[in-house]
Design a protein around this motif. Sequence first.
Motif, PDB file in Angstrom:
ATOM      1  N   GLU A   1       0.835  -1.199   0.000  1.00 42.70           N
ATOM      2  CA  GLU A   1       0.000   0.000   0.000  1.00 42.70           C
ATOM      3  C   GLU A   1       0.874   1.255   0.000  1.00 42.70           C
ATOM      4  OE1 GLU A   1      -3.443   0.396  -0.036  1.00 42.70           O
ATOM      5  OE2 GLU A   1      -3.454  -1.737  -0.517  1.00 42.70           O
ATOM      6  N   VAL A   2       0.437   2.261  -0.745  1.00 47.41           N
ATOM      7  CA  VAL A   2       1.152   3.531  -0.835  1.00 47.41           C
ATOM      8  C   VAL A   2       0.377   4.580  -0.063  1.00 47.41           C
ATOM      9  CG1 VAL A   2       1.995   5.302  -2.411  1.00 47.41           C
ATOM     10  CG2 VAL A   2       1.994   2.937  -3.117  1.00 47.41           C
ATOM     11  N   PHE A   3       1.096   5.420   0.660  1.00 50.77           N
ATOM     12  CA  PHE A   3       0.493   6.507   1.411  1.00 50.77           C
ATOM     13  C   PHE A   3       1.170   7.808   1.023  1.00 50.77           C
ATOM     14  CE2 PHE A   3       0.231   2.645   3.995  1.00 50.77           C
ATOM     15  CZ  PHE A   3      -1.138   2.541   4.134  1.00 50.77           C
ATOM     16  N   GLY A   4       0.621   8.931   1.424  1.00 52.94           N
ATOM     17  CA  GLY A   4       1.186  10.227   1.090  1.00 52.94           C
ATOM     18  C   GLY A   4       2.542  10.454   1.729  1.00 52.94           C
ATOM     19  N   ASN A   5       3.353  11.315   1.113  1.00 57.44           N
ATOM     20  CA  ASN A   5       4.676  11.718   1.589  1.00 57.44           C
ATOM     21  C   ASN A   5       5.679  10.565   1.669  1.00 57.44           C
ATOM     22  OD1 ASN A   5       4.000  14.432   1.809  1.00 57.44           O
ATOM     23  ND2 ASN A   5       3.117  14.100   3.837  1.00 57.44           N
TER      24      ASN A   5
ATOM     25  N   TYR B   1      14.808   6.792 -10.720  1.00 55.01           N
ATOM     26  CA  TYR B   1      13.897   7.921 -10.540  1.00 55.01           C
ATOM     27  C   TYR B   1      13.426   7.943  -9.097  1.00 55.01           C
ATOM     28  CZ  TYR B   1      13.587   8.156 -15.630  1.00 55.01           C
ATOM     29  OH  TYR B   1      13.886   8.268 -16.963  1.00 55.01           O
ATOM     30  N   GLN B   2      13.401   9.126  -8.497  1.00 51.80           N
ATOM     31  CA  GLN B   2      12.901   9.286  -7.137  1.00 51.80           C
ATOM     32  C   GLN B   2      11.620  10.108  -7.209  1.00 51.80           C
ATOM     33  OE1 GLN B   2      15.937  10.809  -4.564  1.00 51.80           O
ATOM     34  NE2 GLN B   2      17.387   9.209  -5.136  1.00 51.80           N
ATOM     35  N   ILE B   3      10.536   9.496  -6.720  1.00 59.38           N
ATOM     36  CA  ILE B   3       9.219  10.111  -6.812  1.00 59.38           C
ATOM     37  C   ILE B   3       8.655  10.276  -5.407  1.00 59.38           C
ATOM     38  CG2 ILE B   3       6.878   9.818  -7.691  1.00 59.38           C
ATOM     39  CD1 ILE B   3       8.131   8.025  -9.889  1.00 59.38           C
ATOM     40  N   LYS B   4       8.203  11.470  -5.108  1.00 58.07           N
ATOM     41  CA  LYS B   4       7.554  11.720  -3.824  1.00 58.07           C
ATOM     42  C   LYS B   4       6.048  11.724  -4.042  1.00 58.07           C
ATOM     43  CE  LYS B   4       7.764  14.331   0.250  1.00 58.07           C
ATOM     44  NZ  LYS B   4       8.659  14.218   1.327  1.00 58.07           N
ATOM     45  N   VAL B   5       5.329  10.950  -3.235  1.00 58.73           N
ATOM     46  CA  VAL B   5       3.875  10.827  -3.359  1.00 58.73           C
ATOM     47  C   VAL B   5       3.225  12.052  -2.719  1.00 58.73           C
ATOM     48  CG1 VAL B   5       1.867   9.449  -2.756  1.00 58.73           C
ATOM     49  CG2 VAL B   5       4.040   8.320  -3.251  1.00 58.73           C
ATOM     50  N   LEU B   6       2.448  12.782  -3.498  1.00 59.06           N
ATOM     51  CA  LEU B   6       1.728  13.943  -2.972  1.00 59.06           C
ATOM     52  C   LEU B   6       0.285  13.598  -2.631  1.00 59.06           C
ATOM     53  CD1 LEU B   6       3.027  16.722  -5.394  1.00 59.06           C
ATOM     54  CD2 LEU B   6       3.857  16.153  -3.119  1.00 59.06           C
ATOM     55  N   ASP B   7      -0.360  12.828  -3.515  1.00 59.71           N
ATOM     56  CA  ASP B   7      -1.753  12.460  -3.319  1.00 59.71           C
ATOM     57  C   ASP B   7      -2.013  11.178  -4.089  1.00 59.71           C
ATOM     58  OD1 ASP B   7      -4.303  12.631  -2.383  1.00 59.71           O
ATOM     59  OD2 ASP B   7      -4.965  14.180  -3.785  1.00 59.71           O
ATOM     60  N   LEU B   8      -3.109  10.511  -3.802  1.00 63.12           N
ATOM     61  CA  LEU B   8      -3.456   9.269  -4.489  1.00 63.12           C
ATOM     62  C   LEU B   8      -4.612   9.519  -5.454  1.00 63.12           C
ATOM     63  CD1 LEU B   8      -3.340   6.836  -1.441  1.00 63.12           C
ATOM     64  CD2 LEU B   8      -1.556   7.302  -3.109  1.00 63.12           C
ATOM     65  N   PRO B   9      -4.424   9.197  -6.737  1.00 62.46           N
ATOM     66  CA  PRO B   9      -5.503   9.410  -7.712  1.00 62.46           C
ATOM     67  C   PRO B   9      -6.558   8.313  -7.613  1.00 62.46           C
ATOM     68  CG  PRO B   9      -3.581   8.492  -8.797  1.00 62.46           C
ATOM     69  CD  PRO B   9      -3.190   8.730  -7.366  1.00 62.46           C
ATOM     70  N   GLU B  10      -7.766   8.626  -8.051  1.00 67.03           N
ATOM     71  CA  GLU B  10      -8.841   7.641  -8.070  1.00 67.03           C
ATOM     72  C   GLU B  10      -8.614   6.618  -9.177  1.00 67.03           C
ATOM     73  OE1 GLU B  10     -11.448   7.335  -5.943  1.00 67.03           O
ATOM     74  OE2 GLU B  10     -10.431   8.896  -4.791  1.00 67.03           O
ATOM     75  N   SER B  11      -8.158   7.087 -10.341  1.00 68.29           N
ATOM     76  CA  SER B  11      -7.875   6.208 -11.478  1.00 68.29           C
ATOM     77  C   SER B  11      -6.750   6.845 -12.288  1.00 68.29           C
ATOM     78  CB  SER B  11      -9.123   6.023 -12.340  1.00 68.29           C
ATOM     79  OG  SER B  11      -9.528   7.266 -12.865  1.00 68.29           O
ATOM     80  N   ARG B  12      -6.410   6.249 -13.425  1.00 71.55           N
ATOM     81  CA  ARG B  12      -5.324   6.755 -14.264  1.00 71.55           C
ATOM     82  C   ARG B  12      -5.619   8.189 -14.693  1.00 71.55           C
ATOM     83  NH1 ARG B  12      -0.921   4.342 -17.144  1.00 71.55           N
ATOM     84  NH2 ARG B  12      -0.558   5.304 -19.166  1.00 71.55           N
ATOM     85  N   VAL B  13      -4.597   9.038 -14.571  1.00 69.71           N
ATOM     86  CA  VAL B  13      -4.791  10.459 -14.859  1.00 69.71           C
ATOM     87  C   VAL B  13      -4.100  10.843 -16.160  1.00 69.71           C
ATOM     88  CG1 VAL B  13      -5.040  11.115 -12.447  1.00 69.71           C
ATOM     89  CG2 VAL B  13      -2.788  11.086 -13.469  1.00 69.71           C
TER      90      VAL B  13
END
Length: 126
Positions: free
Chosen positions: A40-44, A56-68
């Motif tokens: 499971e992925v959570f914010g930050n 690649y280093q990616i910081k999670v800001l928010d979780l999308p409902e579906s593909r954006v």
Amino acid sequence: MRIDKYLWCIRVFKTRSLATAACKKGQVKIELKNIKPSKEVFGNELIIVRKNQINYQIKVLDLPESRVGAKLVSIYRKDVTPKEEFEKTELLKYSKDYYRKKGAGRPTKKDRRDIDDYQEDTTTEI
């Protein structure tokens, strides 16, 4: 949200099965730990994805409902990849240009001249 689904939603991978395969191979890490596709992925959180020989280093800001869409990706992630990672690929390109595979045959006339020039340069410095 599952990590494989998240990476697919923010367009890191073209298909979800590619994202799942990358997780299984150990190419996706959260906080420097190998993870399973069902994590499971959570914010930050900081996600490290190895793709095309770049970490690649990616910081999670928010979780999308579906593909954006591609324009909306910046809402859900922040790319914090250091510039050194991209510079490494430039060095790889140059090293591949001059690399000869074993058994590729005799050196060409130009290759031979380059080898001779290199040997002359090293002997004059000593």
